[in-house]
Write an enzyme that holds these catalytic residues in place. Structure first.
Site, PDB file in Angstrom:
ATOM      1  N   VAL A   1       0.799  -1.612   0.127  1.00 14.73           N
ATOM      2  CA  VAL A   1      -0.032   0.280  -0.268  1.00 14.73           C
ATOM      3  C   VAL A   1       0.661   0.728   0.493  1.00 14.73           C
ATOM      4  O   VAL A   1       2.149   1.044   0.584  1.00 14.73           O
ATOM      5  CB  VAL A   1      -0.922   0.001   1.071  1.00 14.73           C
ATOM      6  CG1 VAL A   1      -1.588   1.472   1.377  1.00 14.73           C
ATOM      7  CG2 VAL A   1      -1.986  -1.168   1.509  1.00 14.73           C
ATOM      8  N   CYS A   2       0.450   2.369  -0.882  1.00 17.77           N
ATOM      9  CA  CYS A   2       1.184   3.449  -0.709  1.00 17.77           C
ATOM     10  C   CYS A   2       2.328   3.350  -0.972  1.00 17.77           C
ATOM     11  O   CYS A   2       2.732   2.709  -2.583  1.00 17.77           O
ATOM     12  CB  CYS A   2       1.170   4.004   1.062  1.00 17.77           C
ATOM     13  SG  CYS A   2       1.726   6.140   0.581  1.00 17.77           S
ATOM     14  N   THR A   3       3.768   3.938  -0.854  1.00 18.13           N
ATOM     15  CA  THR A   3       5.238   4.439  -1.149  1.00 18.13           C
ATOM     16  C   THR A   3       5.437   2.340  -0.940  1.00 18.13           C
ATOM     17  O   THR A   3       6.895   2.344  -0.998  1.00 18.13           O
ATOM     18  CB  THR A   3       5.604   5.018  -0.694  1.00 18.13           C
ATOM     19  OG1 THR A   3       5.929   4.841   0.706  1.00 18.13           O
ATOM     20  CG2 THR A   3       5.253   6.906  -0.856  1.00 18.13           C
TER      21      THR A   3
ATOM     22  N   ALA B   1      -2.762   2.329  -3.653  1.00 17.55           N
ATOM     23  CA  ALA B   1      -2.566   3.513  -3.591  1.00 17.55           C
ATOM     24  C   ALA B   1      -1.894   4.439  -2.602  1.00 17.55           C
ATOM     25  O   ALA B   1      -2.265   3.440  -1.431  1.00 17.55           O
ATOM     26  CB  ALA B   1      -3.557   4.257  -4.322  1.00 17.55           C
TER      27      ALA B   1
END
Length: 260
Positions: A133-135, A183
């Site tokens: 998730v995310c970075t 994202a």
């Protein structure tokens, strides 16, 4: 609240939710086998990146391992520390799910930490699903696990994915074979429900969504650059520029390396 108290309260709360999940564990896998989830935790990660998916994993009755180099608690972006449940050396070799949360500053450090990348690469090579998730997707990329894959990340680091051989996609959750990426930050719940649907089926995932009352109605329509508009997006990018420049520099230092 002391960190161990926080962990205990959090796990107890999640346990009460999972106890209400109407026997989902029985429908999960043959002979009621619990899915094994290996989660990389690290200093500077975003707490919500972890707890959103972790709530869904818990509702799936998963066997979750929070892995770090040592048994020392790691401090998240909120200042709250999370205690690992296992070290890299003691962590199960095989997992149904490898999961990496994000956090820009922490991620930047992790993509230059060979011990971390070796761990992620090794567990990813044996995992049924490779996820983030995310970075966190940048860590997967630096570990060589996104070559030729479609993937997403936080919107302000999505353009770094091609450095690691991935194709960036502007979607909330991206599935490409056994690679599932979410994202930024709040997409962790969408991601967690997508994982639940993969392992338990859509009806079970819907039951989890209902139990969590995940029915968002944000007070503002500013959750993406497209909705927030140019001025607000530019102002945020200006504030985050040093951290974003650091992430790009780290990714570009990785780029000249050959395969891990």
């Amino acid at each position: 609240m002391k960190r161990r108290t926080f962990n205990a309260v959090t796990l107890a709360s999640l346990g009460m939710l999972s106890a209400s999940s109407i026997g989902l564990a029985q429908t999960m896998q043959p002979q009621g086998k619990k899915p094994v989830v290996v989660v990389l935790i690290y200093p500077g990660m975003i707490l919500l990146d972890l707890t959103g998916p972790l709530t869904c994993f818990n509702m799936m009755m998963a066997d979750v391992h929070l892995a770090w180099k040592t048994n020392d608690p790691v401090k998240t972006d909120t200042g709250i520390s999370i205690a690992p449940t296992t070290t890299f050396a003691q962590c199960p070799q095989d997992a149904d799910i490898l999961f990496v949360p994000g956090g820009l500053g922490g991620t930047t450090a992790m993509i230059e930490d060979q011990e971390v990348l070796d761990f992620v690469q090794a567990r990813g090579s044996n995992a049924t699903y490779i996820t983030s998730v995310c970075t966190g997707s940048l860590v997967l990329g630096a570990a060589g696990l996104l070559q030729g894959k479609r993937a997403t990340s936080h919107w302000y680091t999505r353009d770094l994915l091609p450095i690691f051989g991935a194709t960036p996609v502007s979607e909330r959750v991206v599935v490409d074979g056994n690679v599932i990426t979410g994202a930024g930050v709040t997409a962790g719940l969408d991601f967690g429900l997508a994982i639940a649907a993969k392992l338990l089926g859509e009806d079970a995932a819907k039951s989890i969504q209902l139990l969590l009352e995940y029915d968002p109605e944000p007070p503002f329509t500013a959750g993406s650059p497209e909705k927030a508009g140019h001025d607000l997006t530019a102002a945020l990018l200006k504030r985050r520029k040093p951290a974003l420049d650091g992430a790009r520099a780290a990714a570009e230092r990785w780029h000249p390396r050959t395969k891990l």
